[in-house]
Design a protein around this motif. Structure first.
Motif, PDB file in Angstrom:
ATOM      1  N   ARG A  87     -43.119  55.053  -8.148  1.00 31.84           N
ATOM      2  CA  ARG A  87     -44.021  56.149  -7.770  1.00 31.84           C
ATOM      3  C   ARG A  87     -43.572  56.801  -6.472  1.00 31.84           C
ATOM      4  NH1 ARG A  87     -47.571  57.172  -4.224  1.00 31.84           N
ATOM      5  NH2 ARG A  87     -47.510  55.090  -3.314  1.00 31.84           N
ATOM      6  N   LYS A  88     -43.164  56.004  -5.494  1.00 36.34           N
ATOM      7  CA  LYS A  88     -42.723  56.551  -4.212  1.00 36.34           C
ATOM      8  C   LYS A  88     -41.456  57.396  -4.362  1.00 36.34           C
ATOM      9  CE  LYS A  88     -44.726  53.045  -1.136  1.00 36.34           C
ATOM     10  NZ  LYS A  88     -44.459  51.969  -0.159  1.00 36.34           N
ATOM     11  N   ILE A  89     -40.537  56.930  -5.203  1.00 34.92           N
ATOM     12  CA  ILE A  89     -39.302  57.684  -5.440  1.00 34.92           C
ATOM     13  C   ILE A  89     -39.621  59.029  -6.076  1.00 34.92           C
ATOM     14  CG2 ILE A  89     -37.148  57.740  -6.761  1.00 34.92           C
ATOM     15  CD1 ILE A  89     -37.025  54.686  -6.455  1.00 34.92           C
TER      16      ILE A  89
ATOM     17  N   ILE B 267     -52.727  56.225 -14.626  1.00 28.57           N
ATOM     18  CA  ILE B 267     -53.710  56.202 -13.541  1.00 28.57           C
ATOM     19  C   ILE B 267     -53.017  56.037 -12.198  1.00 28.57           C
ATOM     20  CG2 ILE B 267     -55.613  54.892 -12.529  1.00 28.57           C
ATOM     21  CD1 ILE B 267     -56.549  54.222 -15.341  1.00 28.57           C
ATOM     22  N   GLY B 268     -52.076  55.095 -12.126  1.00 25.03           N
ATOM     23  CA  GLY B 268     -51.399  54.830 -10.860  1.00 25.03           C
ATOM     24  C   GLY B 268     -50.605  56.020 -10.357  1.00 25.03           C
ATOM     25  N   PHE B 269     -49.831  56.653 -11.234  1.00 25.66           N
ATOM     26  CA  PHE B 269     -48.999  57.781 -10.832  1.00 25.66           C
ATOM     27  C   PHE B 269     -49.838  59.015 -10.513  1.00 25.66           C
ATOM     28  CE2 PHE B 269     -44.797  56.410 -13.096  1.00 25.66           C
ATOM     29  CZ  PHE B 269     -44.777  55.287 -12.287  1.00 25.66           C
TER      30      PHE B 269
ATOM     31  N   TYR C 266     -33.909  42.206 -14.413  1.00 26.79           N
ATOM     32  CA  TYR C 266     -33.346  41.978 -13.080  1.00 26.79           C
ATOM     33  C   TYR C 266     -33.207  43.309 -12.342  1.00 26.79           C
ATOM     34  CZ  TYR C 266     -30.588  39.691  -9.470  1.00 26.79           C
ATOM     35  OH  TYR C 266     -30.157  39.192  -8.264  1.00 26.79           O
ATOM     36  N   ILE C 267     -32.729  44.334 -13.069  1.00 26.72           N
ATOM     37  CA  ILE C 267     -32.637  45.674 -12.483  1.00 26.72           C
ATOM     38  C   ILE C 267     -34.036  46.207 -12.172  1.00 26.72           C
ATOM     39  CG2 ILE C 267     -31.931  48.069 -12.925  1.00 26.72           C
ATOM     40  CD1 ILE C 267     -29.728  46.945 -14.751  1.00 26.72           C
ATOM     41  N   GLN C 268     -34.959  45.986 -13.118  1.00 18.79           N
ATOM     42  CA  GLN C 268     -36.320  46.494 -12.952  1.00 18.79           C
ATOM     43  C   GLN C 268     -37.025  45.872 -11.759  1.00 18.79           C
ATOM     44  OE1 GLN C 268     -38.699  46.182 -16.514  1.00 18.79           O
ATOM     45  NE2 GLN C 268     -40.595  46.528 -15.385  1.00 18.79           N
ATOM     46  N   SER C 269     -36.613  44.664 -11.364  1.00 17.57           N
ATOM     47  CA  SER C 269     -37.247  44.003 -10.220  1.00 17.57           C
ATOM     48  C   SER C 269     -37.054  44.803  -8.936  1.00 17.57           C
ATOM     49  CB  SER C 269     -36.687  42.586 -10.043  1.00 17.57           C
ATOM     50  OG  SER C 269     -35.318  42.612  -9.650  1.00 17.57           O
ATOM     51  N   PHE C 270     -36.064  45.702  -8.941  1.00 10.83           N
ATOM     52  CA  PHE C 270     -35.848  46.576  -7.795  1.00 10.83           C
ATOM     53  C   PHE C 270     -36.690  47.848  -7.888  1.00 10.83           C
ATOM     54  CE2 PHE C 270     -31.987  44.052  -8.081  1.00 10.83           C
ATOM     55  CZ  PHE C 270     -31.741  43.709  -6.762  1.00 10.83           C
ATOM     56  N   PHE C 271     -37.306  48.089  -9.086  1.00 13.67           N
ATOM     57  CA  PHE C 271     -38.077  49.313  -9.313  1.00 13.67           C
ATOM     58  C   PHE C 271     -39.465  48.999  -9.881  1.00 13.67           C
ATOM     59  CE2 PHE C 271     -33.639  50.534  -9.584  1.00 13.67           C
ATOM     60  CZ  PHE C 271     -33.596  51.672  -8.790  1.00 13.67           C
ATOM     61  N   PRO C 272     -40.308  48.281  -9.120  1.00  9.26           N
ATOM     62  CA  PRO C 272     -41.671  48.062  -9.596  1.00  9.26           C
ATOM     63  C   PRO C 272     -42.418  49.398  -9.619  1.00  9.26           C
ATOM     64  CG  PRO C 272     -41.462  47.376  -7.308  1.00  9.26           C
ATOM     65  CD  PRO C 272     -40.072  47.706  -7.795  1.00  9.26           C
ATOM     66  N   PRO C 273     -43.568  49.475 -10.324  1.00 10.12           N
ATOM     67  CA  PRO C 273     -44.291  50.748 -10.427  1.00 10.12           C
ATOM     68  C   PRO C 273     -44.546  51.431  -9.093  1.00 10.12           C
ATOM     69  CG  PRO C 273     -45.221  49.155 -11.934  1.00 10.12           C
ATOM     70  CD  PRO C 273     -44.202  48.409 -11.123  1.00 10.12           C
ATOM     71  N   GLU C 274     -44.868  50.666  -8.057  1.00  6.45           N
ATOM     72  CA  GLU C 274     -45.174  51.273  -6.759  1.00  6.45           C
ATOM     73  C   GLU C 274     -43.941  51.944  -6.163  1.00  6.45           C
ATOM     74  OE1 GLU C 274     -47.056  52.522  -3.329  1.00  6.45           O
ATOM     75  OE2 GLU C 274     -47.824  51.910  -5.284  1.00  6.45           O
ATOM     76  N   ARG C 275     -42.808  51.275  -6.246  1.00  5.44           N
ATOM     77  CA  ARG C 275     -41.578  51.863  -5.708  1.00  5.44           C
ATOM     78  C   ARG C 275     -41.147  53.060  -6.544  1.00  5.44           C
ATOM     79  NH1 ARG C 275     -36.949  47.812  -4.002  1.00  5.44           N
ATOM     80  NH2 ARG C 275     -38.583  47.389  -2.473  1.00  5.44           N
TER      81      ARG C 275
END
Length: 334
Positions: free
Chosen positions: A75-77, A109-111, A64-73
């Motif tokens: 990465r942006k942080i 790869i994404g980061f 539930y906490i992780q749903s606020f921090f997907p990989p894309e978000r």
């Protein structure tokens, strides 16, 4: 203090469950829990049920906490910071976004393709499978809160140091070229409703349980065998706290294995109960989680051998040092 201790014993250590299983083993199976067979069955049933209950609750909460921090978000942080502060943030974010080691390629790869320094990415990759909120609670349920917190602290420090060393070493040339050429599509993150987050958390529980249930059963089975069937004299002769090489041996043995922290914790518990040093048991647990052979094989697809060797060397050295420190000062945490 009394209330906290009672809650810790009943909610985390689940003493009520241990007593219930003890009654079942004695009255239903007709076995003495102090015998080898009865003790093994009690250890197995109690630990399996306890781990699955805690795991279900923890994965749901963490997801539930992780749903606020997907990989894309995430990465942006991370992209807003640089230097050692970025490594620290990467390590800390890894503790609340518990991606397993099997996600290493996609995350790397994404980061990296998004322009994040590889050192920050490695800080994240070290802490994410190694130190997460679930491991803290499970460690506290088996050992003590002091041990759990100390484990998190040293794990984060290892992730920060490892990422910082890799950043300072300028090892970008040892990343496979296709990683940098991989374009990241900027997509606006859709805002999830509470219902969406609950569904996501429920799906994560089912998905992770399906992935780790076998490792948990195997780990608890090994732990039960060690606890009730392997003589303490044999374990002490090989991995006793007085053996200077015990941490090294536990680290070497753990590298080829592949298991989640939830599967290795029962083994660590049984080893400590048999007189193995806390640091030796934790070193085994950490190396299985952070440097398993499958995860190294997957990382080899995106980095060249020199960078992979440096990464593995830094983490291995850090785990060995942590093991000796826990063996030397672990009595303060018991």
């Amino acid at each position: 203090m009394f209330i906290f201790e009672w809650l810790n014993n009943q909610l985390l250590k689940m003493e009520w469950l241990s007593n219930l299983v003890r009654l079942i083993v004695s009255n239903v199976f007709g076995l003495d829990v102090n015998s080898r067979l009865g003790g093994s069955i009690h250890f197995f049933i109690y630990d399996v049920i306890k781990i699955f209950i805690l795991l279900t609750v923890l994965i749901f909460t963490i997801s539930y906490i992780q749903s606020f921090f997907p990989p894309e978000r995430t990465r942006k942080i991370l992209g807003r910071y640089n230097g050692i502060s970025a490594n620290i943030l990467g390590a800390l974010l890894g503790t609340v976004t518990p991606f397993c080691s099997c996600s290493s390629i996609s995350l790397f790869i994404g980061f990296t393709s998004a322009g994040l320094p590889i050192g920050v990415t490695f800080s994240f990759l070290i802490s994410s499978p190694l130190v997460d909120l679930a491991s803290v609670i499970l460690l506290a349920s088996i050992f003590t809160w002091k041990i759990a917190i100390a484990y998190v602290v040293v794990g984060v420090i290892l992730a920060v140091i490892g990422g910082t060393v890799i950043s300072k070493s300028k090892l970008e040339k040892y990343v496979e070229p296709f990683v940098f050429s991989n374009k990241v599509l900027e997509v606006e993150q859709e805002e999830l409703t509470t219902h969406d987050r609950i569904n996501f958390s429920r799906e994560q529980v089912l998905s992770i349980i399906k992935k780790v249930w076998l490792y948990i059963l195997i780990g608890v089975g090994i732990g039960a065998a060690i606890h009730n069937w392997v003589p303490e004299s044999i374990i002490s002769a090989v991995l006793g706290q007085d053996k200077w090489y015990s941490v090294l041996l536990a680290t070497i043995v753990g590298v080829p294995m592949y298991a989640d922290i939830f599967g290795t914790l029962p083994i660590a518990e049984a080893l400590v109960l048999k007189g193995v040093g806390l640091g030796t048991a934790l070193s085994f647990m950490m190396v299985v989680t952070a440097l398993s052979l499958p995860s190294m094989i997957m990382l080899k697809k995106v980095v060249k051998m020199k960078l992979l060797a440096i990464f593995a060397g830094i983490v291995t050295l850090g785990i060995i040092i942590i093991g000796y420190l826990f063996n030397a000062f672990g009595y303060l945490l018991m």
